[in-house]
Motif scaffolding. Structure first.
Motif, PDB file in Angstrom:
ATOM      1  N   LEU A  23     -14.506   9.307  -0.290  1.00 14.91           N
ATOM      2  CA  LEU A  23     -15.401   8.160  -0.391  1.00 14.91           C
ATOM      3  C   LEU A  23     -15.094   7.327  -1.632  1.00 14.91           C
ATOM      4  CD1 LEU A  23     -18.752   9.883   0.669  1.00 14.91           C
ATOM      5  CD2 LEU A  23     -17.166   8.579   2.092  1.00 14.91           C
ATOM      6  N   GLU A  24     -14.659   7.993  -2.702  1.00 19.93           N
ATOM      7  CA  GLU A  24     -14.290   7.290  -3.929  1.00 19.93           C
ATOM      8  C   GLU A  24     -12.873   6.740  -3.883  1.00 19.93           C
ATOM      9  OE1 GLU A  24     -14.833  10.264  -6.853  1.00 19.93           O
ATOM     10  OE2 GLU A  24     -17.034  10.101  -6.900  1.00 19.93           O
ATOM     11  N   GLY A  25     -12.075   7.182  -2.906  1.00 18.41           N
ATOM     12  CA  GLY A  25     -10.693   6.730  -2.805  1.00 18.41           C
ATOM     13  C   GLY A  25      -9.755   7.413  -3.772  1.00 18.41           C
ATOM     14  N   THR A  26     -10.144   8.603  -4.276  1.00 19.20           N
ATOM     15  CA  THR A  26      -9.299   9.307  -5.239  1.00 19.20           C
ATOM     16  C   THR A  26      -8.598  10.521  -4.644  1.00 19.20           C
ATOM     17  OG1 THR A  26     -11.213  10.614  -5.983  1.00 19.20           O
ATOM     18  CG2 THR A  26     -10.729   8.573  -7.182  1.00 19.20           C
ATOM     19  N   ALA A  27      -8.827  10.804  -3.363  1.00 12.20           N
ATOM     20  CA  ALA A  27      -8.129  11.922  -2.730  1.00 12.20           C
ATOM     21  C   ALA A  27      -6.641  11.621  -2.664  1.00 12.20           C
ATOM     22  CB  ALA A  27      -8.688  12.168  -1.335  1.00 12.20           C
ATOM     23  N   PRO A  28      -5.781  12.625  -2.860  1.00 12.38           N
ATOM     24  CA  PRO A  28      -4.329  12.371  -2.879  1.00 12.38           C
ATOM     25  C   PRO A  28      -3.803  11.662  -1.637  1.00 12.38           C
ATOM     26  CG  PRO A  28      -4.816  14.588  -3.637  1.00 12.38           C
ATOM     27  CD  PRO A  28      -6.108  14.027  -3.131  1.00 12.38           C
ATOM     28  N   SER A  29      -4.405  11.914  -0.482  1.00 15.41           N
ATOM     29  CA  SER A  29      -3.877  11.318   0.747  1.00 15.41           C
ATOM     30  C   SER A  29      -4.266   9.855   0.930  1.00 15.41           C
ATOM     31  CB  SER A  29      -4.356  12.119   1.964  1.00 15.41           C
ATOM     32  OG  SER A  29      -5.764  12.169   1.991  1.00 15.41           O
ATOM     33  N   GLU A  43       0.837  -1.203   0.000  1.00 15.06           N
ATOM     34  CA  GLU A  43       0.000   0.000   0.000  1.00 15.06           C
ATOM     35  C   GLU A  43       0.875   1.258   0.000  1.00 15.06           C
ATOM     36  OE1 GLU A  43      -3.214   0.365  -0.184  1.00 15.06           O
ATOM     37  OE2 GLU A  43      -4.027  -1.642   0.203  1.00 15.06           O
ATOM     38  N   ASP A  44       0.409   2.264  -0.729  1.00 10.54           N
ATOM     39  CA  ASP A  44       1.152   3.517  -0.820  1.00 10.54           C
ATOM     40  C   ASP A  44       1.008   4.380   0.424  1.00 10.54           C
ATOM     41  OD1 ASP A  44       2.078   3.050  -3.474  1.00 10.54           O
ATOM     42  OD2 ASP A  44       0.082   3.563  -4.208  1.00 10.54           O
ATOM     43  N   HIS A  45      -0.037   4.147   1.206  1.00 13.48           N
ATOM     44  CA  HIS A  45      -0.301   4.976   2.374  1.00 13.48           C
ATOM     45  C   HIS A  45      -0.411   4.093   3.608  1.00 13.48           C
ATOM     46  CE1 HIS A  45      -1.152   8.295  -0.379  1.00 13.48           C
ATOM     47  NE2 HIS A  45      -1.891   7.445  -1.057  1.00 13.48           N
ATOM     48  N   ALA A  46      -0.244   4.707   4.773  1.00 13.34           N
ATOM     49  CA  ALA A  46      -0.389   3.967   6.029  1.00 13.34           C
ATOM     50  C   ALA A  46      -1.781   3.357   6.098  1.00 13.34           C
ATOM     51  CB  ALA A  46      -0.156   4.901   7.215  1.00 13.34           C
ATOM     52  N   MET A  47      -1.835   2.113   6.536  1.00  8.60           N
ATOM     53  CA  MET A  47      -3.095   1.378   6.555  1.00  8.60           C
ATOM     54  C   MET A  47      -3.518   1.049   7.980  1.00  8.60           C
ATOM     55  SD  MET A  47      -4.058   0.985   3.409  1.00  8.60           S
ATOM     56  CE  MET A  47      -5.258  -0.344   3.529  1.00  8.60           C
ATOM     57  N   ILE A  48      -4.836   0.999   8.165  1.00  8.63           N
ATOM     58  CA  ILE A  48      -5.415   0.483   9.401  1.00  8.63           C
ATOM     59  C   ILE A  48      -5.828  -0.959   9.141  1.00  8.63           C
ATOM     60  CG2 ILE A  48      -7.281   0.667  11.081  1.00  8.63           C
ATOM     61  CD1 ILE A  48      -5.315   2.962  11.267  1.00  8.63           C
ATOM     62  N   THR A  49      -5.320  -1.874   9.936  1.00  7.92           N
ATOM     63  CA  THR A  49      -5.723  -3.279   9.843  1.00  7.92           C
ATOM     64  C   THR A  49      -6.533  -3.582  11.108  1.00  7.92           C
ATOM     65  OG1 THR A  49      -3.707  -4.060  10.940  1.00  7.92           O
ATOM     66  CG2 THR A  49      -3.648  -3.839   8.561  1.00  7.92           C
ATOM     67  N   TYR A  50      -7.785  -3.877  10.929  1.00  7.14           N
ATOM     68  CA  TYR A  50      -8.676  -4.057  12.076  1.00  7.14           C
ATOM     69  C   TYR A  50      -9.313  -5.439  12.010  1.00  7.14           C
ATOM     70  CZ  TYR A  50     -12.366  -3.139  15.501  1.00  7.14           C
ATOM     71  OH  TYR A  50     -13.189  -3.203  16.587  1.00  7.14           O
ATOM     72  N   THR A  51      -9.285  -6.136  13.130  1.00  7.89           N
ATOM     73  CA  THR A  51      -9.918  -7.449  13.224  1.00  7.89           C
ATOM     74  C   THR A  51     -11.260  -7.317  13.938  1.00  7.89           C
ATOM     75  OG1 THR A  51      -7.767  -8.555  13.299  1.00  7.89           O
ATOM     76  CG2 THR A  51      -9.679  -9.817  14.046  1.00  7.89           C
ATOM     77  N   ILE A  52     -12.316  -7.772  13.283  1.00  9.92           N
ATOM     78  CA  ILE A  52     -13.668  -7.681  13.833  1.00  9.92           C
ATOM     79  C   ILE A  52     -13.757  -8.473  15.142  1.00  9.92           C
ATOM     80  CG2 ILE A  52     -16.108  -8.147  13.396  1.00  9.92           C
ATOM     81  CD1 ILE A  52     -15.004  -5.959  11.634  1.00  9.92           C
ATOM     82  N   THR A  53     -14.419  -7.890  16.138  1.00  6.41           N
ATOM     83  CA  THR A  53     -14.602  -8.545  17.431  1.00  6.41           C
ATOM     84  C   THR A  53     -16.085  -8.824  17.671  1.00  6.41           C
ATOM     85  OG1 THR A  53     -14.913  -6.495  18.696  1.00  6.41           O
ATOM     86  CG2 THR A  53     -12.639  -7.197  18.289  1.00  6.41           C
ATOM     87  N   ASP A  54     -16.379  -9.502  18.758  1.00 10.97           N
ATOM     88  CA  ASP A  54     -17.772  -9.781  19.114  1.00 10.97           C
ATOM     89  C   ASP A  54     -18.543  -8.505  19.427  1.00 10.97           C
ATOM     90  OD1 ASP A  54     -17.528 -12.551  18.815  1.00 10.97           O
ATOM     91  OD2 ASP A  54     -16.766 -12.801  20.862  1.00 10.97           O
ATOM     92  N   HIS A  86      -5.442   4.942   6.472  1.00  7.94           N
ATOM     93  CA  HIS A  86      -5.568   5.785   7.662  1.00  7.94           C
ATOM     94  C   HIS A  86      -5.857   7.235   7.261  1.00  7.94           C
ATOM     95  CE1 HIS A  86      -4.822   7.609  11.502  1.00  7.94           C
ATOM     96  NE2 HIS A  86      -3.725   8.233  11.092  1.00  7.94           N
ATOM     97  N   LEU A  87      -6.737   7.871   8.010  1.00 11.15           N
ATOM     98  CA  LEU A  87      -7.024   9.287   7.806  1.00 11.15           C
ATOM     99  C   LEU A  87      -6.155  10.103   8.755  1.00 11.15           C
ATOM    100  CD1 LEU A  87     -10.935   9.351   7.579  1.00 11.15           C
ATOM    101  CD2 LEU A  87      -9.335   9.847   5.730  1.00 11.15           C
ATOM    102  N   SER A  88      -5.248  10.898   8.193  1.00 10.09           N
ATOM    103  CA  SER A  88      -4.462  11.790   9.037  1.00 10.09           C
ATOM    104  C   SER A  88      -5.366  12.907   9.551  1.00 10.09           C
ATOM    105  CB  SER A  88      -3.300  12.384   8.242  1.00 10.09           C
ATOM    106  OG  SER A  88      -3.800  13.205   7.188  1.00 10.09           O
ATOM    107  N   GLU A  89      -4.849  13.710  10.454  1.00  8.53           N
ATOM    108  CA  GLU A  89      -5.636  14.823  10.980  1.00  8.53           C
ATOM    109  C   GLU A  89      -6.059  15.766   9.867  1.00  8.53           C
ATOM    110  OE1 GLU A  89      -5.191  18.439  14.284  1.00  8.53           O
ATOM    111  OE2 GLU A  89      -3.686  16.862  14.138  1.00  8.53           O
ATOM    112  N   GLN A  90      -5.125  16.027   8.939  1.00  6.25           N
ATOM    113  CA  GLN A  90      -5.437  16.902   7.817  1.00  6.25           C
ATOM    114  C   GLN A  90      -6.458  16.260   6.886  1.00  6.25           C
ATOM    115  OE1 GLN A  90      -4.666  20.023   7.364  1.00  6.25           O
ATOM    116  NE2 GLN A  90      -5.740  20.121   5.396  1.00  6.25           N
ATOM    117  N   ALA A  91      -6.302  14.956   6.642  1.00  4.96           N
ATOM    118  CA  ALA A  91      -7.238  14.249   5.767  1.00  4.96           C
ATOM    119  C   ALA A  91      -8.645  14.253   6.354  1.00  4.96           C
ATOM    120  CB  ALA A  91      -6.764  12.822   5.533  1.00  4.96           C
ATOM    121  N   LEU A  92      -8.753  14.135   7.685  1.00  5.68           N
ATOM    122  CA  LEU A  92     -10.066  14.165   8.329  1.00  5.68           C
ATOM    123  C   LEU A  92     -10.727  15.525   8.121  1.00  5.68           C
ATOM    124  CD1 LEU A  92     -12.123  12.699  10.114  1.00  5.68           C
ATOM    125  CD2 LEU A  92     -10.903  13.584  12.117  1.00  5.68           C
ATOM    126  N   LYS A  93      -9.936  16.592   8.211  1.00  3.65           N
ATOM    127  CA  LYS A  93     -10.480  17.933   7.970  1.00  3.65           C
ATOM    128  C   LYS A  93     -10.937  18.080   6.518  1.00  3.65           C
ATOM    129  CE  LYS A  93      -7.664  20.228  11.511  1.00  3.65           C
ATOM    130  NZ  LYS A  93      -6.579  21.216  11.771  1.00  3.65           N
TER     131      LYS A  93
END
Length: 301
Positions: free
Chosen positions: A263-269, A154-165, A246-253
């Motif tokens: 939402l489309e995954g085309t933002a530069p970040s 992946e080109d950007h930092a990723m969040i890997t999350y495992t679903i829990t109960d 992952h959404l950085s602080e700037q990306a969240l803004k």
């Protein structure tokens, strides 16, 4: 004289009978009134215990009173988009209400969510899909009858999350938790739209990567099955892993201002980076190509 006594006795008996009947009527009336009082009291108690004390409020009971503004500046376009996702997906509504209630009651510590969403740089995973080869112009065929693994970093930092109960609202609920971990106040109704946008972002990006999961083609024993049911982001269960950038602080803004590209995954970040191109070295002066000589005009003779 005897007849007088007889009539007198009959009159007395009738009077006593009337008094007796009148007394019985009074007793019955009193009993009826007592029964009505008991029944009425019981009905009032039941209504008091079962009535909705929140009826007439403008917000659901599970949400606290609104504050004046959101914790992040949100554009009108983002508000409309977030509101649309919130209204169309029951999972977002339920997750937001449930987690907000638990936070307010002290049953969910926001600080405990952060460690669950640690970004990983240069994350590499296998994308499974079919290779194709061209057979003629405009047509391709499968190179291999089975999909093969393609190592992908992946080109950007990723969040890997495992679903829990605890994730009973699926990827939508994971998105609400992620929003809370990123600093969105999920207990504030004014943050409802931005929390819904983050939930939609997590759902869409995770679904995009789930399309390349090995389990789409191979069963639990590792045998290829062309009819294997495809992974469904709406049916993730405890133990399943989801991935999203992952959404950085700037990306969240930026998401709160212009959500569509995220939402489309085309933002530069969050979009894949274009392949790097090596800059061409300048040509030395002594190796400059000769200046082309213009053609001579044709002879008039």
């Amino acid at each position: 004289m005897g007849e007088i006594d007889k009539h007198f006795m009959e009159s007395l008996e009738r009077e006593l009978d009337e008094q007796k009947r009148e007394g019985q009527w009074h007793k019955r009336a009193f009993a009826i009134v007592a029964i009505l009082v008991v029944v009425g009291g019981a009905a009032y108690a039941v209504l008091t215990l079962t009535r909705d004390t929140n009826a007439g409020r403008s917000l659901p009971a599970e949400l606290p009173p609104p504050t004046q503004q959101a914790s992040l500046p949100v554009s009108e376009k983002a508000k409309e988009t977030g509101k649309s996702y919130y209204e169309q997906h029951q999972e977002i509504q339920s997750a937001l209400a449930d987690y907000a209630r638990r936070v307010l009651k002290g049953q969910l510590d926001i600080r405990s969510l952060g460690p669950q969403f640690q970004p990983v740089a240069n994350y590499t995973w296998d994308k499974w899909y079919y290779d194709t080869v061209p057979v003629k112009e405009g047509f391709k065929t499968l190179k291999d009858p089975q999909p093969t693994a393609h190592s992908f970093t992946e080109d950007h930092a990723m969040i890997t999350y495992t679903i829990t109960d605890d994730d009973k609202y699926g990827a939508w609920g994971v998105g609400i938790k992620y929003a809370a971990a990123m600093g969105v106040d999920i207990t504030n109704p004014a943050d409802k739209e931005i929390a819904s946008l983050v939930a939609a972002y997590v759902w869409l990006q995770a679904e995009n990567r789930l399309l390349y999961d090995k389990a789409n083609y191979f069963d639990e024993k590792g045998s290829f099955n062309p009819k294997q049911p495809k992974k469904n982001i709406n049916l993730v269960k405890a133990g399943d892993r989801i991935l999203f950038p992952h959404l950085s602080e700037q990306a969240l803004k930026e998401l709160a201002q212009a959500p569509q590209k995220y939402l489309e995954g085309t933002a530069p970040s969050v979009a894949p980076l274009p392949p790097t191109q090596q800059p061409q070295a300048p040509i030395p002066q002594n190796q400059q190509p000769p200046t082309p000589t213009p053609p001579k005009p044709p002879s008039s003779s």
